[in-house]
Design a protein around this motif. Structure first.
Motif, PDB file in Angstrom:
ATOM      1  N   PHE A  93     -53.776 -55.031 -15.761  1.00  0.00           N
ATOM      2  CA  PHE A  93     -54.954 -54.195 -15.999  1.00  0.00           C
ATOM      3  C   PHE A  93     -54.539 -52.731 -16.172  1.00  0.00           C
ATOM      4  N   SER A  94     -53.679 -52.259 -15.254  1.00  0.00           N
ATOM      5  CA  SER A  94     -53.249 -50.864 -15.293  1.00  0.00           C
ATOM      6  C   SER A  94     -52.418 -50.582 -16.547  1.00  0.00           C
ATOM      7  N   ALA A  95     -51.528 -51.496 -16.896  1.00  0.00           N
ATOM      8  CA  ALA A  95     -50.711 -51.320 -18.109  1.00  0.00           C
ATOM      9  C   ALA A  95     -51.612 -51.182 -19.330  1.00  0.00           C
ATOM     10  N   HIS A  96     -52.664 -51.994 -19.364  1.00  0.00           N
ATOM     11  CA  HIS A  96     -53.590 -51.912 -20.495  1.00  0.00           C
ATOM     12  C   HIS A  96     -54.331 -50.571 -20.507  1.00  0.00           C
ATOM     13  N   LYS A  97     -54.839 -50.169 -19.352  1.00  0.00           N
ATOM     14  CA  LYS A  97     -55.620 -48.929 -19.288  1.00  0.00           C
ATOM     15  C   LYS A  97     -54.783 -47.688 -19.605  1.00  0.00           C
ATOM     16  N   HIS A  98     -53.524 -47.707 -19.191  1.00  0.00           N
ATOM     17  CA  HIS A  98     -52.665 -46.533 -19.403  1.00  0.00           C
ATOM     18  C   HIS A  98     -51.831 -46.656 -20.682  1.00  0.00           C
ATOM     19  N   ARG A  99     -52.164 -47.637 -21.533  1.00  0.00           N
ATOM     20  CA  ARG A  99     -51.253 -47.984 -22.633  1.00  0.00           C
ATOM     21  C   ARG A  99     -50.955 -46.835 -23.589  1.00  0.00           C
ATOM     22  N   ASP A 100     -51.865 -45.873 -23.734  1.00  0.00           N
ATOM     23  CA  ASP A 100     -51.621 -44.775 -24.680  1.00  0.00           C
ATOM     24  C   ASP A 100     -51.163 -43.490 -23.982  1.00  0.00           C
ATOM     25  N   GLN A 101     -50.859 -43.571 -22.668  1.00  0.00           N
ATOM     26  CA  GLN A 101     -50.504 -42.360 -21.929  1.00  0.00           C
ATOM     27  C   GLN A 101     -49.011 -42.301 -21.622  1.00  0.00           C
ATOM     28  N   ARG A 102     -48.538 -41.079 -21.516  1.00  0.00           N
ATOM     29  CA  ARG A 102     -47.118 -40.838 -21.221  1.00  0.00           C
ATOM     30  C   ARG A 102     -47.007 -39.913 -20.027  1.00  0.00           C
ATOM     31  N   ARG A 103     -45.897 -39.998 -19.302  1.00  0.00           N
ATOM     32  CA  ARG A 103     -45.605 -39.052 -18.228  1.00  0.00           C
ATOM     33  C   ARG A 103     -45.208 -37.712 -18.826  1.00  0.00           C
ATOM     34  N   LYS A 104     -45.143 -36.682 -17.950  1.00  0.00           N
ATOM     35  CA  LYS A 104     -44.872 -35.333 -18.456  1.00  0.00           C
ATOM     36  C   LYS A 104     -43.387 -34.987 -18.520  1.00  0.00           C
ATOM     37  N   ASP A 105     -42.512 -35.935 -18.179  1.00  0.00           N
ATOM     38  CA  ASP A 105     -41.077 -35.641 -18.248  1.00  0.00           C
ATOM     39  C   ASP A 105     -40.643 -35.451 -19.704  1.00  0.00           C
ATOM     40  N   GLU A 106     -39.440 -34.908 -19.895  1.00  0.00           N
ATOM     41  CA  GLU A 106     -38.997 -34.570 -21.248  1.00  0.00           C
ATOM     42  C   GLU A 106     -38.944 -35.789 -22.159  1.00  0.00           C
ATOM     43  N   LEU A 158     -53.258 -49.475  -9.418  1.00  0.00           N
ATOM     44  CA  LEU A 158     -54.494 -49.017 -10.071  1.00  0.00           C
ATOM     45  C   LEU A 158     -54.823 -47.561  -9.748  1.00  0.00           C
ATOM     46  N   HIS A 159     -53.954 -46.861  -8.985  1.00  0.00           N
ATOM     47  CA  HIS A 159     -54.391 -45.629  -8.315  1.00  0.00           C
ATOM     48  C   HIS A 159     -54.794 -44.497  -9.256  1.00  0.00           C
ATOM     49  N   ASP A 160     -54.312 -44.507 -10.493  1.00  0.00           N
ATOM     50  CA  ASP A 160     -54.696 -43.437 -11.424  1.00  0.00           C
ATOM     51  C   ASP A 160     -55.685 -43.887 -12.491  1.00  0.00           C
ATOM     52  N   THR A 161     -56.176 -45.117 -12.408  1.00  0.00           N
ATOM     53  CA  THR A 161     -57.054 -45.615 -13.488  1.00  0.00           C
ATOM     54  C   THR A 161     -58.402 -44.901 -13.503  1.00  0.00           C
ATOM     55  N   LEU A 162     -58.964 -44.608 -12.331  1.00  0.00           N
ATOM     56  CA  LEU A 162     -60.270 -43.925 -12.313  1.00  0.00           C
ATOM     57  C   LEU A 162     -60.134 -42.482 -12.772  1.00  0.00           C
ATOM     58  N   GLU A 163     -59.050 -41.849 -12.334  1.00  0.00           N
ATOM     59  CA  GLU A 163     -58.877 -40.425 -12.616  1.00  0.00           C
ATOM     60  C   GLU A 163     -58.451 -40.172 -14.062  1.00  0.00           C
ATOM     61  N   ASP A 164     -57.607 -41.024 -14.583  1.00  0.00           N
ATOM     62  CA  ASP A 164     -56.952 -40.724 -15.874  1.00  0.00           C
ATOM     63  C   ASP A 164     -57.294 -41.651 -17.029  1.00  0.00           C
ATOM     64  N   VAL A 204     -58.805 -47.362  -4.183  1.00  0.00           N
ATOM     65  CA  VAL A 204     -58.549 -46.557  -5.390  1.00  0.00           C
ATOM     66  C   VAL A 204     -59.454 -45.324  -5.391  1.00  0.00           C
ATOM     67  N   VAL A 205     -60.714 -45.508  -5.024  1.00  0.00           N
ATOM     68  CA  VAL A 205     -61.628 -44.368  -4.966  1.00  0.00           C
ATOM     69  C   VAL A 205     -61.140 -43.331  -3.954  1.00  0.00           C
TER      70      VAL A 205
END
Ligand code: ZN
Length: 180
Positions: free
Chosen positions: A16-29, A62-68, A88-89
């Motif tokens: 579920f989390s992989a799907h929700k975050h699929r278009d996001q990247r971390r801020k590292d170089e 799931l900890h960042d799914t609601l926020e991000d 998670v909340v």
């Protein structure tokens, strides 16, 4: 929850989390895939914190799914049940939540979920300090790194007492606070 159900809910949370975050990247170089971060938390909790509670491990994933992401509290409840959704909340910035959800949150904070949320919070800070030391966000200068270390310590200081091993590991990392 038996072992089979525990593994099932943890893997469902990972998917579920992989799907929700699929278009996001971390801020590292290298702009690592975002999902590396929640998986990192679950790994720290299990292999360093010796935590096997599926509620904590699923909530970590799931900890960042609601926020991000576009994920809603109701969606998490429907997919994972009240207990995981409430953890998670608890680890989410809740300004935008409905009044109803905030009430539920206050109840859950007062009863059983706090210890579980504490574990996720500490693991989050452990992972973020390690990331800053190993591959900091592009453009972060010394002062910004120090500021993050200090803020993370304040957060961890606020939830101490329940997870001594995780707290010990956080403290060891904090001692590596960048100085120049
Ligand atoms: Zn996080």
């Amino acid at each position: 929850m038996d072992t089979k159900d525990a593994i099932a809910i943890i893997l469902k949370a990972a998917e579920f989390s992989a799907h929700k975050h699929r278009d996001q990247r971390r801020k590292d170089e290298d702009a690592s895939p975002y999902i590396n971060h929640p998986i990192g938390l679950a790994n720290v909790l299990t292999n360093e914190g010796e935590i096997s509670d599926p509620v904590i491990l699923a909530a970590a994933l799931l900890h960042d799914t609601l926020e991000d992401t576009e994920t809603t509290y109701e969606e998490l409840r429907g997919q994972f049940g009240d207990e995981i959704a409430d953890v998670v909340v608890e680890v989410t910035d809740t300004k935008w939540l409905s009044r109803d959800a905030r009430k539920r949150l206050q109840i859950s904070k007062a009863s059983h979920s706090s210890t579980q949320a504490r574990a996720v919070k500490i693991a989050d800070k452990i992972c973020n300090l390690r990331d800053i030391l190993a591959s900091p966000p592009a453009g972060w200068l010394l002062e910004r790194k120090q500021g993050y270390f200090d803020w993370a310590k304040e957060v961890v200081d606020g939830v101490r007492g329940a997870h001594p091993e995780l707290e010990r590991r956080f403290d060891a990392l904090y001692r590596q606070r960048p100085t120049g």
